[in-house]
Motif scaffolding. Structure first.
Motif, PDB file in Angstrom:
ATOM      1  N   THR A   1       0.835  -1.205   0.000  1.00  0.00           N
ATOM      2  CA  THR A   1       0.000   0.000   0.000  1.00  0.00           C
ATOM      3  C   THR A   1       0.868   1.252   0.000  1.00  0.00           C
ATOM      4  O   THR A   1       1.834   1.359   0.765  1.00  0.00           O
ATOM      5  CB  THR A   1      -0.924   0.011   1.236  1.00  0.00           C
ATOM      6  N   LYS A   2       0.508   2.208  -0.863  1.00  0.00           N
ATOM      7  CA  LYS A   2       1.304   3.431  -1.000  1.00  0.00           C
ATOM      8  C   LYS A   2       0.625   4.609  -0.322  1.00  0.00           C
ATOM      9  O   LYS A   2      -0.603   4.663  -0.208  1.00  0.00           O
ATOM     10  CB  LYS A   2       1.535   3.724  -2.482  1.00  0.00           C
ATOM     11  N   ASP A   3       1.433   5.563   0.122  1.00  0.00           N
ATOM     12  CA  ASP A   3       0.895   6.759   0.767  1.00  0.00           C
ATOM     13  C   ASP A   3       0.517   7.803  -0.271  1.00  0.00           C
ATOM     14  O   ASP A   3       0.546   7.546  -1.482  1.00  0.00           O
ATOM     15  CB  ASP A   3       1.893   7.304   1.788  1.00  0.00           C
ATOM     16  N   GLN A   4       0.196   8.995   0.183  1.00  0.00           N
ATOM     17  CA  GLN A   4      -0.252  10.055  -0.729  1.00  0.00           C
ATOM     18  C   GLN A   4       0.836  10.506  -1.697  1.00  0.00           C
ATOM     19  O   GLN A   4       0.534  11.105  -2.734  1.00  0.00           O
ATOM     20  CB  GLN A   4      -0.743  11.254   0.085  1.00  0.00           C
ATOM     21  N   ASP A   5       2.091  10.205  -1.360  1.00  0.00           N
ATOM     22  CA  ASP A   5       3.196  10.545  -2.262  1.00  0.00           C
ATOM     23  C   ASP A   5       3.543   9.407  -3.222  1.00  0.00           C
ATOM     24  O   ASP A   5       4.513   9.489  -3.969  1.00  0.00           O
ATOM     25  CB  ASP A   5       4.442  10.922  -1.456  1.00  0.00           C
TER      26      ASP A   5
END
Length: 267
Positions: free
Chosen positions: A235-239
């Motif tokens: 899972t990736k963050d907002q960046d």
């Protein structure tokens, strides 16, 4: 190095085992070493209801010069058999790193087998970042020492589970990973300019290939339970970045036919 478990598994720290390095020490707030130190954190868990105990080891292996056998074969083909001395110089740092990881494996398994014999444990689970791929001699060493790769035991689709993936993980910075180590550059400098360029290009290409270098190994741990394996931490963050440059390995054991599952994951 941390091992976490739900309270019902009665997690108990057994010891930390030094597998690489000589003089030095590491505490929670400071550390001192004259050369690289590597440790394994060894704990035990007790299976709820049965009282059966298992040994759990959290591992992080030596990481320098992690390259495939394929790369060294390319080097040998490029410089030819007549330059065996040059090949020996180029391959030396890789062999040195390989020996360090193999010695660490031997030290670890010697201690785990001693603990298992003296403590009456039902099995061993070893997980973490091993910094070698399934085609390496270190991987074969792990199997020869009695470890089973749960990746090969699991029910899964045909996709390879790359835990270190420069293609899909932007935390692995290409410019950093392709820096030529000084010791390798010095050895390669003795080859012809054409061979130098090809060898260094092959090295960079090998450094940037996706690899499976994080594992969960067992010797006898829920051997009859159906097992699924997948990656976690994708899972990736907002960046657009994941939590780590390595993805974690998740084992899901189905303990009976009504769907009760137990999850084991290192990192």
């Amino acid at each position: 190095m941390v091992t976490l478990a739900k309270k019902k598994y009665r997690l108990n720290r057994i010891k930390s085992l030094k597998t690489l390095g000589s003089f030095g020490m590491c505490r929670s707030t400071w550390g001192f070493q004259l050369q690289e130190l590597r440790y394994v954190l060894i704990s035990e868990i007790t299976w709820p209801g049965s009282g059966t105990k298992y040994l759990i080891a959290n591992v992080h292996k030596h990481s320098s010069f992690d390259n495939s056998i394929k790369f060294l074969k390319q080097v040998k083909e490029l410089i030819g058999e007549e330059q065996s001395k040059l090949y020996s110089q180029i391959s030396k740092p890789f062999k040195k790193s390989r020996r360090k990881r193999k010695r660490g494996l031997s030290r670890l398994m010697e201690e785990l087998k001693r603990l298992r014999e003296n403590g009456g444990y039902a099995g061993i689970l070893v997980g973490g970042d091993f910094n070698f791929d399934p085609y390496s001699r270190e991987y074969k060493k792990a199997l020869n020492l009695g470890l089973l790769d749960t990746h090969e035991m699991a029910i899964r689709d045909s996709r390879e589970l790359y835990t270190w993936d420069p293609v899909g993980n932007d935390l692995i910075v290409e410019d950093v990973e392709t820096i030529i180590p000084q010791i390798l550059g010095k050895a390669v400098s003795k080859a012809s300019s054409t061979d130098q360029a090809e060898i260094l290009s092959a090295f960079q290409e090998d450094m940037l290939r996706p690899k499976r270098i994080d594992y969960i190994f067992v010797d006898s741990f829920l051997p009859n339970a159906p097992l699924r394996q997948e990656l976690f931490g994708l899972t990736k963050d907002q960046d657009g970045l994941p939590a780590s440059d390595h993805y974690g390995v998740l084992n899901i054991y189905s303990l009976n036919q009504i769907g009760i599952e137990r999850k084991i994951k290192p990192n």
